[in-house]
Design a protein around this motif. Structure first.
Motif: not given
Length: 178
Positions: A22-25, A30-31, A38-39, A134-136
């Motif tokens: 879940k943390a990795v997903r 988020a990125w 993600a899957d 914007h993610i960076r």
């Protein structure tokens, strides 16, 4: 090479692989890499984290590192057991033993590195699009205004794990590009 990294640490327990995946997903989403990436990342993380819990009998904890750099998402699961990963030959009716083969089939690259002092880091890589600006900026703000610059010494590829008592378990330079 400038990248974004998150590290998660877990006590080896029956429910920790679920928390790791879940943390990795959540990091991948988020990125803004999308559900497809993600899957796959979630599934492969679950396999590696489960292996860390089941097969690393010498370890009471493990770490999951998630790094985005140079067009790849790299997820590494570091445990402190002495055994090394190896793919098993499975029959069609076997219920277990296909995890590493699945990682190899679905990832763009995979492998493992021994960790000095005992243990190993098993990892996989998935090709990802460029990180949106914007993610960076958001991730840089979260790090106090600095992104991880792996060549400038902000993050030199050294993995750390510390027990509850503060004893350092491992300090290793990981050679596969972190």
């Amino acid at each position: 090479m400038v990248g974004i990294r998150r590290t998660f640490r877990y006590w080896s327990s029956r429910d920790s692989p679920s928390r790791a995946r879940k943390a990795v997903r959540n990091a991948v989403l988020a990125w803004e890499f999308g559900d497809d990436i993600a899957d796959v990342a979630e599934l492969l993380t679950s396999e590696l984290a489960t292996n860390a819990v089941i097969h690393a009998t010498d370890g009471r904890e493990y770490a999951v590192d998630v790094l985005v750099s140079d067009g790849y998402l790299t997820v590494g699961v570091t445990d402190f057991g002495h055994g090394l990963p190896h793919a098993q030959h499975c029959r069609d009716d076997d219920e277990h033993g296909r995890g590493l083969a699945m990682v190899k089939d679905l990832a763009d690259a995979s492998g493992y590195e021994r960790v000095p002092g005992g243990g190993k880091c098993v990892f996989f890589r998935l090709r990802v699009p460029a990180i949106p600006q914007h993610i960076r900026e958001r991730e840089s703000h979260c790090l106090g205004g600095q992104e991880h610059d792996h060549n400038a010494g902000h993050d030199t590829g050294i993995a750390h794990s510390v027990t509850r008592s503060g004893r350092r378990l491992v300090r290793a330079r990981l050679r596969f590009g972190w």
